[in-house]
Write an enzyme that holds these catalytic residues in place. Structure first.
Site, PDB file in Angstrom:
ATOM      1  N   GLY A   1       0.720  -1.236   0.203  1.00  0.00           N
ATOM      2  CA  GLY A   1       0.210   0.017  -0.129  1.00  0.00           C
ATOM      3  C   GLY A   1       0.954   1.099   0.017  1.00  0.00           C
ATOM      4  N   ALA A   2       0.436   2.099  -0.832  1.00  0.00           N
ATOM      5  CA  ALA A   2       1.165   3.400  -0.968  1.00  0.00           C
ATOM      6  C   ALA A   2       0.345   4.560  -0.979  1.00  0.00           C
ATOM      7  CB  ALA A   2       2.146   3.427  -2.433  1.00  0.00           C
ATOM      8  N   GLY A   3      -0.403   4.744  -0.042  1.00  0.00           N
ATOM      9  CA  GLY A   3      -1.259   5.763   0.429  1.00  0.00           C
ATOM     10  C   GLY A   3      -0.440   6.585   1.555  1.00  0.00           C
TER      11      GLY A   3
ATOM     12  N   PHE B   1     -12.885  22.620  12.989  1.00  0.00           N
ATOM     13  CA  PHE B   1     -13.590  21.447  12.031  1.00  0.00           C
ATOM     14  C   PHE B   1     -14.543  20.664  13.203  1.00  0.00           C
ATOM     15  CE2 PHE B   1     -13.368  18.254   9.066  1.00  0.00           C
ATOM     16  CZ  PHE B   1     -12.919  18.879   7.960  1.00  0.00           C
TER      17      PHE B   1
ATOM     18  N   ASP C   1      -8.823  -5.680   0.753  1.00  0.00           N
ATOM     19  CA  ASP C   1      -7.951  -6.750   0.712  1.00  0.00           C
ATOM     20  C   ASP C   1      -6.853  -7.113   1.753  1.00  0.00           C
ATOM     21  OD1 ASP C   1      -9.025  -5.714  -1.722  1.00  0.00           O
ATOM     22  OD2 ASP C   1      -6.985  -5.720  -2.953  1.00  0.00           O
TER      23      ASP C   1
ATOM     24  N   GLN D   1     -17.784   4.537   9.549  1.00  0.00           N
ATOM     25  CA  GLN D   1     -18.515   5.700   9.717  1.00  0.00           C
ATOM     26  C   GLN D   1     -19.401   6.133   8.388  1.00  0.00           C
ATOM     27  OE1 GLN D   1     -15.836   9.484   9.609  1.00  0.00           O
ATOM     28  NE2 GLN D   1     -16.889   9.809  11.635  1.00  0.00           N
TER      29      GLN D   1
ATOM     30  N   HIS E   1     -20.562   9.265   6.579  1.00  0.00           N
ATOM     31  CA  HIS E   1     -20.606  10.775   6.624  1.00  0.00           C
ATOM     32  C   HIS E   1     -21.939  11.325   6.014  1.00  0.00           C
ATOM     33  CE1 HIS E   1     -19.310  14.801   5.792  1.00  0.00           C
ATOM     34  NE2 HIS E   1     -18.083  14.603   6.136  1.00  0.00           N
TER      35      HIS E   1
ATOM     36  N   LEU F   1     -17.977  12.775  -1.414  1.00  0.00           N
ATOM     37  CA  LEU F   1     -18.103  13.757  -0.270  1.00  0.00           C
ATOM     38  C   LEU F   1     -18.142  15.186  -0.363  1.00  0.00           C
ATOM     39  CD1 LEU F   1     -17.672  12.568   2.613  1.00  0.00           C
ATOM     40  CD2 LEU F   1     -15.778  13.853   2.475  1.00  0.00           C
TER      41      LEU F   1
ATOM     42  N   GLU G   1     -17.916  18.869   5.703  1.00  0.00           N
ATOM     43  CA  GLU G   1     -18.518  19.307   6.847  1.00  0.00           C
ATOM     44  C   GLU G   1     -18.517  21.142   6.840  1.00  0.00           C
ATOM     45  OE1 GLU G   1     -17.590  16.114  10.178  1.00  0.00           O
ATOM     46  OE2 GLU G   1     -16.933  18.263  10.612  1.00  0.00           O
TER      47      GLU G   1
ATOM     48  N   ARG H   1     -21.016  13.660  13.339  1.00  0.00           N
ATOM     49  CA  ARG H   1     -21.305  13.107  11.943  1.00  0.00           C
ATOM     50  C   ARG H   1     -22.371  11.986  12.405  1.00  0.00           C
ATOM     51  NH1 ARG H   1     -15.305  12.100   9.279  1.00  0.00           N
ATOM     52  NH2 ARG H   1     -15.262  14.432   8.624  1.00  0.00           N
TER      53      ARG H   1
ATOM     54  N   HIS I   1     -18.040   6.123   4.526  1.00  0.00           N
ATOM     55  CA  HIS I   1     -16.718   6.764   4.547  1.00  0.00           C
ATOM     56  C   HIS I   1     -15.645   6.209   5.067  1.00  0.00           C
ATOM     57  CE1 HIS I   1     -14.609  10.713   4.020  1.00  0.00           C
ATOM     58  NE2 HIS I   1     -14.877  10.651   5.432  1.00  0.00           N
TER      59      HIS I   1
ATOM     60  N   GLU J   1      -5.718   3.405   7.675  1.00  0.00           N
ATOM     61  CA  GLU J   1      -7.059   3.028   7.899  1.00  0.00           C
ATOM     62  C   GLU J   1      -7.141   1.524   8.048  1.00  0.00           C
ATOM     63  OE1 GLU J   1      -9.917   4.880   5.191  1.00  0.00           O
ATOM     64  OE2 GLU J   1     -11.523   3.673   5.778  1.00  0.00           O
TER      65      GLU J   1
ATOM     66  N   ARG K   1     -14.673   8.250  14.323  1.00  0.00           N
ATOM     67  CA  ARG K   1     -13.555   9.128  14.319  1.00  0.00           C
ATOM     68  C   ARG K   1     -14.162  10.625  13.961  1.00  0.00           C
ATOM     69  NH1 ARG K   1     -11.244  11.280   9.334  1.00  0.00           N
ATOM     70  NH2 ARG K   1     -12.388  10.300   7.965  1.00  0.00           N
TER      71      ARG K   1
HETATM   72  C1  LIG Z   1     -13.425  11.545   0.214  1.00  0.00           C
HETATM   73  C2  LIG Z   1     -12.637  11.524   1.560  1.00  0.00           C
HETATM   74  C3  LIG Z   1     -12.383  12.630   2.206  1.00  0.00           C
HETATM   75  C4  LIG Z   1     -11.497  12.660   3.372  1.00  0.00           C
HETATM   76  N1  LIG Z   1     -11.166  13.702   4.138  1.00  0.00           N
HETATM   77  C5  LIG Z   1     -10.178  13.603   5.384  1.00  0.00           C
HETATM   78  C6  LIG Z   1      -9.901  14.561   5.839  1.00  0.00           C
HETATM   79  O1  LIG Z   1     -10.332  15.749   5.595  1.00  0.00           O
HETATM   80  N2  LIG Z   1      -8.943  14.400   6.966  1.00  0.00           N
HETATM   81  C7  LIG Z   1      -8.854  13.210   7.511  1.00  0.00           C
HETATM   82  O2  LIG Z   1      -8.097  13.074   8.520  1.00  0.00           O
HETATM   83  N3  LIG Z   1      -9.318  12.163   6.816  1.00  0.00           N
HETATM   84  C8  LIG Z   1      -9.771  11.956   5.724  1.00  0.00           C
HETATM   85  N4  LIG Z   1     -10.302  11.022   5.068  1.00  0.00           N
HETATM   86  C9  LIG Z   1     -10.197   9.737   5.552  1.00  0.00           C
HETATM   87  C10 LIG Z   1      -8.544   9.374   4.922  1.00  0.00           C
HETATM   88  O3  LIG Z   1      -8.339  10.111   3.817  1.00  0.00           O
HETATM   89  C11 LIG Z   1      -8.327   8.055   4.568  1.00  0.00           C
HETATM   90  O4  LIG Z   1      -8.676   7.073   5.769  1.00  0.00           O
HETATM   91  C12 LIG Z   1      -6.649   7.811   4.579  1.00  0.00           C
HETATM   92  O5  LIG Z   1      -6.333   8.450   3.542  1.00  0.00           O
HETATM   93  C13 LIG Z   1      -6.487   6.252   4.413  1.00  0.00           C
HETATM   94  O6  LIG Z   1      -5.017   6.341   3.922  1.00  0.00           O
HETATM   95  P1  LIG Z   1      -3.966   4.914   3.681  1.00  0.00           P
HETATM   96  O7  LIG Z   1      -2.812   5.192   3.646  1.00  0.00           O
HETATM   97  O8  LIG Z   1      -4.720   3.998   5.129  1.00  0.00           O
HETATM   98  O9  LIG Z   1      -4.917   4.242   2.504  1.00  0.00           O
HETATM   99  P2  LIG Z   1      -4.881   4.615   1.121  1.00  0.00           P
HETATM  100  O10 LIG Z   1      -4.532   6.008   0.874  1.00  0.00           O
HETATM  101  O11 LIG Z   1      -6.499   4.481   0.897  1.00  0.00           O
HETATM  102  O12 LIG Z   1      -3.993   3.756   0.287  1.00  0.00           O
HETATM  103  C14 LIG Z   1      -4.216   2.549   0.103  1.00  0.00           C
HETATM  104  C15 LIG Z   1      -3.201   1.841  -0.699  1.00  0.00           C
HETATM  105  O13 LIG Z   1      -3.134   0.572  -0.566  1.00  0.00           O
HETATM  106  C16 LIG Z   1      -2.937  -0.188  -2.046  1.00  0.00           C
HETATM  107  N5  LIG Z   1      -3.493  -1.592  -1.977  1.00  0.00           N
HETATM  108  C17 LIG Z   1      -4.827  -1.906  -1.363  1.00  0.00           C
HETATM  109  N6  LIG Z   1      -4.997  -3.119  -1.585  1.00  0.00           N
HETATM  110  C18 LIG Z   1      -3.942  -3.574  -2.348  1.00  0.00           C
HETATM  111  C19 LIG Z   1      -3.609  -5.069  -2.596  1.00  0.00           C
HETATM  112  N7  LIG Z   1      -4.184  -6.039  -2.330  1.00  0.00           N
HETATM  113  N8  LIG Z   1      -2.164  -5.023  -3.043  1.00  0.00           N
HETATM  114  C20 LIG Z   1      -1.501  -4.026  -3.199  1.00  0.00           C
HETATM  115  N9  LIG Z   1      -1.596  -2.676  -2.646  1.00  0.00           N
HETATM  116  C21 LIG Z   1      -2.928  -2.657  -2.215  1.00  0.00           C
HETATM  117  C22 LIG Z   1      -3.619   0.806  -2.800  1.00  0.00           C
HETATM  118  O14 LIG Z   1      -2.978   0.688  -3.946  1.00  0.00           O
HETATM  119  C23 LIG Z   1      -3.097   2.191  -2.129  1.00  0.00           C
HETATM  120  O15 LIG Z   1      -1.908   2.409  -2.359  1.00  0.00           O
HETATM  121  C24 LIG Z   1     -11.377  11.168   3.980  1.00  0.00           C
HETATM  122  C25 LIG Z   1     -11.639   9.850   3.201  1.00  0.00           C
HETATM  123  C26 LIG Z   1     -12.216  10.310   1.889  1.00  0.00           C
HETATM  124  C27 LIG Z   1     -12.623   8.822   1.273  1.00  0.00           C
END
Ligand SMILES: Cc1cc2nc3c(=O)[nH]c(=O)nc-3n(C[C@H](O)[C@H](O)[C@H](O)COP(=O)(O)OP(=O)(O)OC[C@H]3O[C@@H](n4cnc5c(N)ncnc54)[C@H](O)[C@@H]3O)c2cc1C
Ligand code: HEM
Ligand code: SF4
Ligand code: F3S
Ligand code: FES
Lengths: 133, 595, 147, 239
Positions: free
Chosen positions: B15-17, B119, B220, B239, B241, B251, B254, B287, B368, B399, B410
């Site tokens: 995962g590269a979030g 917020f 996954d 959650q 929203h 989305l 708020e 929320r 959400h 997440e 949250r």
């Molecule tokens: C519209 C929206 C607005 C939001 N706004 C806010 C905000 O204002 N403030 C706040 O604090 N939070 C906010 N959130 C929540 C927050 O953005 C997310 O919870 C957070 O970005 C999740 O980050 P992550 O790094 O855990 O995963 P993600 O950024 O979702 O990344 C998941 C990664 O895992 C990889 N992956 C998944 N499955 C596999 C697999 N099987 N094999 C290989 N790679 C895989 C994907 O390619 C991706 O790179 C918001 C969420 C949404 C949807």
């Protein structure tokens, strides 16, 4: 609260290269050509009807050094501008570095030869025979 | 097995979030790390986050991490572990500053410091009013975080394996040995052999029909962990929203209500006040409260034209009328909205043809954020049981992980904080672990199980289509396990899920090739969705109370006596087992939650 | 060279807006002027070095086909000039960028306003020329001039 | 309402060259996005159709395709924008200038390499402020590069540019946009290094102010303006 405002302008060292020069040259020569080329075209191709053009008419113009200089400047700027433009176009489509080099040399030689040849033609032109006849 | 390519690294991050990249930055300082992602890193859903990242920088007004802690615990409906919350809120400050040092282009206050805004749920103890704590970069904070972290990863030459879909975790007894992944472009199986593995795979909002989550958020990570004997914690808390665009779920922050926007039902009432859901704060209630109110209005037939949505009205006309009614001096105009909510205006204009300046927006609650996930400690170490025994070498962050700092609900802005704080701590810890840990040998046929599963999907001939099963699941979950649940609805959902499991076995794919076969991957992802849906429902059914996002019609009160504890769901054979672990309390004693 | 074919095909297929078509026109007009210029320069040099050849070419250029070419040349120079100035301005005044759509329209408009009357005048002159001399369609022969 | 879709298909395991796949979808809505329609084709008609997508609301940059002749994001393009009436004709093909891997999927590697070539990361080796806090920046300085921070690397711009079609070594508008983001950031200390890259033979000079990029950008970044600003820095030596 102290405020922090304004835009920071910074000086940077920019390495000049041929492309940068060419970019500036295209714009500079473009502006010059706006006067030279458009003027030339309007005078020679619009105001003076080709259908009245003869060697004698040309001679009448080239009897003045003013027009000789004008035409030479036009020659130099238009030709180098246009050929550099052609180089830009060709380099878009020719991807082999060697071919590009060869093409560029050919273009450069052609520019120089043309400017010298036509330059001599203008400079050495003797209007006398055509005007007095 | 000749066709399986084997790579060896100290550690593998899946995962590269925001979470994965932050961990990668730290881990790769001393360990040889590979980052695997099924999407190009910059496509991760962190990029969709709008509002801001919470940290008590106190750049404009008095604030402290203790206040931030208190708000988080209260927001969580007291289910969060308070020691972890302290780490989150304390570390938030340094980490946000660190992001700035990485170049993140935060908006600025006139004094040149990082700009912060108010917020929901973030309060000042001195004024009793909302405090400016959400650090932001326009309304694309998540985008900036994702880009900045990716950029730093490029700078530090992190090894990326983009578009590698991880499909299994290699676990031998109480050790992990790597993961199995499919290279999407070629369809080849690869084994990444490593000392440590981190899951940072994000959420699973695609379990529901209307969601703010990306198509790729299919659970996954949780499903793979579950299949390898790791429990999932607090999965009943998901959650919703309150304001997603009708049907699309996109989305609407708020902030719209923060700027005076109001919710209006089909009878033209400002129901949050008139119908008594939140007589004082009205539309600015938290929320879970607002989502429930909208849901009830729709259920009572008071949606707009009897349909499943209400209006979110931020037109100056309406807003000013209510300001006048409430005796407030403020007035807003078109220019103000254009300046404060440019992205929202873009979304509604693009997707609805609705200009928020002149017309109300149709909204409904949207799935959400998953508060639950893979249980970890504050160092991202995955915990196997109620006694908090770790599975050495296995980490989770973001997440997908449940630390737990969000408890039952949250607070806005706390997820981005969670990603970077625990991403960092987990990355550091994993690198340390790799220093001393040994690379254990791969078991024979490490990829066999999952390859067999893919063969089964490839050759299955039941004529059922993936999307049909997925749709049915989403409809049932939306109907039965969303903003409100009861024993009856959740049992219905379980029944549906059981039937869908059978149907899933008959899914027949059309693409039998290898290159970019998203047909087969979608089918496999559906299996993960079904698993997470089931865990959510089973965990919810067992919890006979209402807390935070888990609101039951048949058990409407919070029950601290019996339920001040975390759910652990284990998969066992074809069945499951539930266990519970106590909540770590601290300075803040559970109290009724009133805003 | 396949990229040339690709670019030619896709430049026509791509549904770009004014900027795209301005670019196509700028490039084509530039190349057109250049091809004329090369001939023109070498030919005019003859006025000095081979006057008789020059006399022949002057007559040749009075042929209606060359006449039409000349109308095209004037058009090309005018368009290229206006658009060239537009590009130079935008390059040095990026903040004027927001007027790009309008600037493209202005350069087309200026071009048309100036070019249309000129074109009419020039075509008129070609027609007159043909009315005056019956054999205007006959190409003059070089041998007639250098004898 | 009905949609007649023509989708450019190519499967390297079967086909020697690309062809147009034709699909008719009934009961479509003017508010459906092109991504919705592609999904319906993939889910209901032909599961072998390959495309990238994720967020479905124009923020992840996965699904830049050439739709009815112009580059745009499928998820941000609604049917109503492409036509009205009983039937709408919609043509979807991969973006141009990058190798097609399968159907609508292209090889993004060259694009990403151009992006990486401009050193797209913050560089400042000076010690951070002693109080352990953020570096300060005025709102005016922050505003100078705001526009170019919006890029989602979708490649709609670069693959709409005739200079890139002609020569894929041109680093392209997206890379320049990202160079701009750092060159104009007053906190960054390496503008000269980036200027050396974008000022080179295959850098900004290849831009012929065609404006296709600006028109294609789903984030409405004023790309040509940003490129002109970079050219100006190169010409004048002042940021
Ligand atoms: C519209 C929206 C607005 C939001 N706004 C806010 C905000 O204002 N403030 C706040 O604090 N939070 C906010 N959130 C929540 C927050 O953005 C997310 O919870 C957070 O970005 C999740 O980050 P992550 O790094 O855990 O995963 P993600 O950024 O979702 O990344 C998941 C990664 O895992 C990889 N992956 C998944 N499955 C596999 C697999 N099987 N094999 C290989 N790679 C895989 C994907 O390619 C991706 O790179 C918001 C969420 C949404 C949807
Ligand atoms: C009359 C005034 C003229 C002006 C203002 C002008 C301006 C310009 C400018 C600014 C460019 C650069 C375009 C770019 O980089 O995108 C250019 C390109 C070019 N010019 Fe001119 N020019 C003029 C006359 C001429 C003449 C007389 C010729 C022919 C000899 C010519 C031939 C070309 C060519 C071939 C190009 C390259 C086109 C391309 O790269 O697409 N121009 N001109
Ligand atoms: S500049 Fe715009 S079009 Fe280009 S890659 Fe970035 S977001 Fe896409
Ligand atoms: S389309 Fe290409 S030519 Fe320049 S203005 Fe955009 S990069
Ligand atoms: S799917 Fe994310 S931009 Fe279209």
């Amino acid at each position: 609260m102290t405020t922090l405002s304004g835009v920071t302008h910074r000086k940077v060292q920019v390495r000049s290269n041929f492309e940068r020069f060419a970019f500036l040259f295209m714009r500079l020569s473009g502006v010059t050509l706006l006067v030279l080329a458009v003027g030339h075209v309007l005078i020679q191709h619009v105001l003076n009807d080709v259908h009245n053009l003869t060697l004698e008419v040309v001679a009448a113009t080239w009897n003045s050094w003013g027009w000789k200089v004008y035409d030479m400047l036009l020659l130099i700027f238009a030709f180098s501008h246009g050929m550099n433009g052609l180089r830009n176009v060709l380099e878009d489509y020719i991807h082999n570095a060697k071919t590009v080099k060869i093409v560029n040399i050919v273009l450069a030689v052609f520019v120089v030869v043309t400017i010298i040849w036509a330059g001599i033609a203008i400079a050495s032109f003797d209007a006398a025979p055509f005007i007095n006849n | 097995m000749a066709q399986v390519k084997i790579h060896t690294f100290d550690a593998v991050i899946v995962g590269a979030g925001g979470a994965g990249l932050m961990a990668a930055l730290y881990a790769s300082r001393s360990a040889n790390v590979a980052v695997l992602s099924k999407l190009y890193p910059t496509r991760s859903h962190t990029g969709a986050a709008q509002g801001g990242i919470g940290a008590a920088l106190a750049n404009m007004e008095e604030d402290s991490w203790e206040w931030h802690s208190y708000d988080t615990v209260k927001g969580s409906d007291y289910l969060a572990d308070q020691d972890a919350v302290d780490v989150l809120t304390k570390e938030a400050i340094n980490t946000v500053v660190e992001l700035e040092h990485m170049g993140l282009p935060f908006d600025r206050f006139p004094n040149g410091k990082i700009s912060q805004r108010r917020f929901g749920g973030h309060m000042s103890k001195t004024t009793g009013r909302p405090v400016m704590r959400a650090c932001h970069a326009a309304d694309r904070t998540g985008h900036m975080i994702l880009q900045t972290l990716y950029q730093q990863c490029i700078k530090n030459e992190v090894n990326f394996f983009d578009e590698f879909h991880v499909v299994d975790l290699i676990r031998v007894d109480d050790t992990v040995r790597g993961v199995v992944a499919i290279e999407i472009a070629t369809g080849e199986f690869h084994i990444f052999h490593s000392k440590a593995v981190m899951f940072a795979t994000g959420g699973w909002g695609r379990v529901w029909e209307v969601t703010s989550n990306a198509h790729s958020l299919t659970g996954d990570g949780p499903a793979i962990a579950l299949r390898r004997g790791i429990p999932l914690q607090d999965m009943e808390f998901f959650q919703f929203h309150p304001t997603g665009i009708f049907k699309l779920g996109i989305l609407i922050t708020e902030g719209v209500r923060g700027e005076g926007g109001v919710l209006i039902n089909g009878e033209g009432e400002r129901f949050m006040g008139v119908r008594g859901y939140a007589p004082n704060v009205k539309d600015l209630a938290s929320r879970d409260v607002v989502s429930r109110a909208i849901y009830l209005e729709i259920k009572a037939g008071r949606g707009i034209n009897g349909q499943k949505y209400v209006h979110l009205d931020v037109t100056p006309e309406t807003v000013n009328r209510y300001y006048e009614e409430d005796g407030e001096d403020r007035r807003i105009d078109r220019a103000y909205i254009e300046a404060k909510l440019p992205d929202i205006a873009d979304f509604t204009r693009t997707y609805l043809g609705v200009d928020p300046v002149t017309e109300p927006m149709p909204v409904q609650p949207t799935a959400h954020y998953g508060m639950g996930g893979i249980p970890t400690d504050v160092h991202g170490r995955v915990l196997l049981d109620a006694q908090k025994n770790p599975l050495p070498g296995f980490y989770a962050a973001g997440e997908v992980a449940c630390v737990s700092v969000h408890g039952a609900n949250r607070l806005g802005t706390n997820s981005l904080t969670d990603l970077v704080v625990f991403g960092k701590l987990a990355g550091k810890d994993m690198a340390n672990y790799c220093q001393t840990a040994e690379l254990l040998p791969l078991p024979d046929g490490a990829a066999d199980d999952v390859m067999a599963e893919f063969d089964r999907i490839r050759n299955s001939g039941g004529g059922v289509k993936t999307y049909e099963v997925r749709n049915k699941m989403q409809v049932s979950m939306t109907e039965n396990v969303s903003v409100f649940r009861t024993e009856e609805t959740m049992k219905q959902a379980l029944e549906d899920l059981e039937a869908l499991r059978d149907e899933y076995q008959k899914v027949e794919i059309q693409d039998k090739g290898k290159v970019f076969n998203s047909d087969i991957l979608e089918a496999w992802e559906l299996g993960c969705l079904l698993d997470t849906a089931e865990v959510t429902t089973v965990s919810g059914l067992a919890r006979t109370e209402s807390r935070g996002a888990h609101a039951r019609d048949d058990y409407t009160e919070r029950d601290d006596e019996n339920w001040l504890m975390h759910t652990l769901y284990y998969k066992e054979g074809d069945g499951y087992r539930l266990d519970y672990k106590p909540v770590t309390l601290g300075r803040y004693e559970p109290k009724p939650r009133v805003y | 060279m396949s990229s040339l074919m690709l670019t030619l095909r896709e430049s026509a297929r791509y549904r770009g807006r004014s900027g795209h078509w301005s670019w196509v026109a700028h490039r084509l007009s530039g190349l057109a002027i250049l091809s004329f210029l090369i001939i023109h320069v070498w030919d005019t040099a003859n006025a000095s070095f081979a006057p008789n050849v020059y006399r022949w070419s002057v007559e040749l250029f009075k042929h209606p086909l060359f006449g039409l070419g000349e109308v095209g040349l004037v058009g090309a120079v005018l368009y290229h000039a206006f658009n060239g100035i537009r590009i130079s301005l935008l390059d040095f005044k990026p903040e004027w960028w927001k007027h790009q759509q309008r600037s493209a329209t202005i350069s087309w408009a200026l071009f048309l306003i100036i070019f249309i009357p000129i074109a009419i005048m020039m075509i008129n002159s070609i027609v007159n020329h043909c009315n005056d001399s019956v054999n205007c369609w006959v190409f003059p022969r070089l041998s007639d001039f250098i004898s | 309402m009905q949609a007649q879709l023509r989708i450019r298909r190519y499967n390297p395991e079967k086909d020697t060259s690309g062809y147009w796949g034709e699909y008719t979808l009934n009961n479509i809505n003017p508010n459906d996005s092109v991504l919705d329609l592609l999904h319906r084709v993939k889910w209901e008609i032909d599961g072998t159709l390959a495309l990238r997508r994720s967020c479905a609301h124009g923020v992840c940059g996965s699904d830049a395709f050439r739709i009815n002749g112009t580059n745009m994001l499928a998820c941000k393009t609604l049917v109503s924008r492409l036509g009205a009436g009983e039937t709408v004709k919609i043509q979807v093909e991969p973006i141009l200038g990058l190798r097609v891997i399968k159907d609508l999927i292209v090889d993004m590697e060259p694009f990403m390499n151009h992006y990486k070539s401009v050193l797209p990361y913050f560089i400042n080796d000076e010690a951070a402020p002693e109080n352990g806090r953020e570096r300060l920046q005025s709102q005016e300085d922050r505003a100078r590069f705001d526009d170019t921070t919006k890029c989602i690397l979708c490649a709609a711009c670069t693959t709409s540019c005739p200079s890139f079609w002609a020569n894929e070594r041109y680093i392209g508008p997206a890379a320049i946009v990202n160079a701009h983001r750092f060159i104009f950031d007053s906190r960054d200390q390496a503008p000269e290094k980036r200027l050396a890259v974008v000022g080179d033979t295959f850098g900004v000079w290849r831009c012929r102010t065609n404006f296709n990029c600006t028109n294609a950008c789903p984030r409405e970044i004023e790309i040509t303006k940003a490129i002109a600003e970079v050219k100006k820095v190169l010409a004048t030596g002042e940021i």
